[in-house]
Scaffold this motif. Sequence first.
Motif, PDB file in Angstrom:
ATOM      1  N   CYS A 262       0.718  -1.179   0.123  1.00 14.50           N
ATOM      2  CA  CYS A 262       0.073   0.037  -0.004  1.00 14.50           C
ATOM      3  C   CYS A 262       0.947   1.247   0.102  1.00 14.50           C
ATOM      4  CB  CYS A 262      -0.898   0.104   1.183  1.00 14.50           C
ATOM      5  SG  CYS A 262      -0.215  -0.568   2.751  1.00 14.50           S
ATOM      6  N   GLU A 276      -9.422  -6.374   9.026  1.00 20.80           N
ATOM      7  CA  GLU A 276     -10.631  -6.313   8.732  1.00 20.80           C
ATOM      8  C   GLU A 276     -11.610  -6.956   9.912  1.00 20.80           C
ATOM      9  OE1 GLU A 276     -13.334  -6.522   4.905  1.00 20.80           O
ATOM     10  OE2 GLU A 276     -12.441  -8.407   5.561  1.00 20.80           O
ATOM     11  N   TYR A 311      -6.274  -3.918   5.394  1.00 19.22           N
ATOM     12  CA  TYR A 311      -6.129  -2.886   4.388  1.00 19.22           C
ATOM     13  C   TYR A 311      -5.289  -1.729   5.144  1.00 19.22           C
ATOM     14  CZ  TYR A 311      -9.857  -1.294   7.648  1.00 19.22           C
ATOM     15  OH  TYR A 311     -10.498  -0.742   8.760  1.00 19.22           O
ATOM     16  N   SER A 323      -7.144   2.069   1.148  1.00 19.15           N
ATOM     17  CA  SER A 323      -6.620   1.244   0.110  1.00 19.15           C
ATOM     18  C   SER A 323      -7.440   0.206  -0.228  1.00 19.15           C
ATOM     19  CB  SER A 323      -5.173   0.616   0.652  1.00 19.15           C
ATOM     20  OG  SER A 323      -5.282  -0.362   1.473  1.00 19.15           O
ATOM     21  N   LYS A 325      -8.090  -4.145  -0.232  1.00 19.50           N
ATOM     22  CA  LYS A 325      -7.982  -5.239   0.703  1.00 19.50           C
ATOM     23  C   LYS A 325      -6.837  -6.124   0.204  1.00 19.50           C
ATOM     24  CE  LYS A 325     -12.487  -4.502   2.633  1.00 19.50           C
ATOM     25  NZ  LYS A 325     -13.696  -5.119   2.712  1.00 19.50           N
ATOM     26  N   TYR A 326      -6.172  -6.556   1.275  1.00 17.94           N
ATOM     27  CA  TYR A 326      -4.883  -7.535   0.968  1.00 17.94           C
ATOM     28  C   TYR A 326      -5.329  -8.864   1.666  1.00 17.94           C
ATOM     29  CZ  TYR A 326      -2.738  -3.478  -0.860  1.00 17.94           C
ATOM     30  OH  TYR A 326      -2.187  -2.472  -1.649  1.00 17.94           O
TER      31      TYR A 326
END
Length: 441
Positions: A262, A276, A311, A323, A325-326
């Motif tokens: 990010c 999250e 995130y 940003s 999501k990862y």
Amino acid sequence: MGEEAQRRHRLGFPRRDGAAAPGVAQLFPPSLPPSAESRRPATPAAAPRAPPRPASPRLSPAAAAAAMRLWVLLSLLLLHETLPHVIGQSAKSKHPKEPGENRIKPVNKKVKPKSPKMKERESADPSSKSQSILMQVMDKGRFQKLAATLSLSAGQSIELRCKGSNVSWSYPSYLDTFKDSRLSIKQLDKYGQLILTNSTAADTGEYSCWLQLCNGNKCRKDETKTGSTYIFFTDKGELFVPTPGYFEIVYLNPDKPAVIPCRVTTPSAKVTLHREFPAEEIKTDGINIIYDVKKGFVYQHPTSDHKGIVYCKAESQGAPQISIKYHLLYVEVPKGPPSTTIAASSNRAEVSDSINVICTVLGEPDVDVNFSWQYPGQQSERPVIIQNFWRLINRGTGHTTRISKSVIVIEDFEARDAGNYICIAQNLQGETTVATKIELN
């Protein structure tokens, strides 16, 4: 008058009877008696006298005082100018300088002897110093050497040049992925040129160049002549560098750091990392989890506890932005050549049957596998169908594995199709070969 009285009268003494003495004119008449003139030595004729000068006017007391003050002031100034010179001359006369003597001598100061420079040593190891060949072209034909980072506003154009007749470039892969026409790269006689017009926040990244040394068809990078800079194309509406998708997978391998990319377009933005579920901020301690403005958040030693969906949040003089999501997946697969298996739908086939042969590899999620085949009908250019694909599987303990497969399909089986089917799987660690035999029933 007696003789004594006459003598006193000539000499100008008062008379004894109280009479006044004769005047000067009487004592020295214009013409002396002949007896006196005869006794006087001869003298040359006197020059004519100059006419008397007129008497100068007398000054008033105030004017006289002012003149006196002016005279005193001029005397002091003259003394101030001449005194240092007189003192200096007297000092020089007291201590004459010897030949080679220093004018100023250091007091209580140690001076290290200068050692001669070793030019031979410097030339023997040219790789110890790297010469930057990257420059930015400014307005009116001016050039500027680039620092490690550069900030420009989105929308600006930029021209970079690298000295050399054979220059290679590296830039954000985003520009190559979409074959962006805003990017122009040219090689001229004495330098390479990179021009980017109408820049956007997505163009933020590393721009570098280097000189290529070629011997025939083989070229290598000249490590002593390179240039690199990281350019931020700032955009208040895009604090994070845009990405093509809205979701990205990050693999956590215990053997190497993991990066959550990010990145921001404004280097001064405040960036935080959040989970999250459960909703919480993930603190960076500067040791195990750090933030690099050019990379993003870096997990130095990933573990299975770090898996999940995260995130990033950025703030810079306005409302915070979120940003993409990862998804963090933990991976624990031994490194090495592909772990490969092969299987056929049937090892005995009838004429006109359809046969499938599957080659399977289990490996790390972020490691690509390349497949190649050798089969009986290959020499006669027998038409076959080959399909390659992969997917991720969760092994139930938080570990993720990538399954890569290659399938060869032989339709309308013939006698020439009978024989050995060989699968070759290759990754960065090496290759593995497996085979199976199909016979005509």
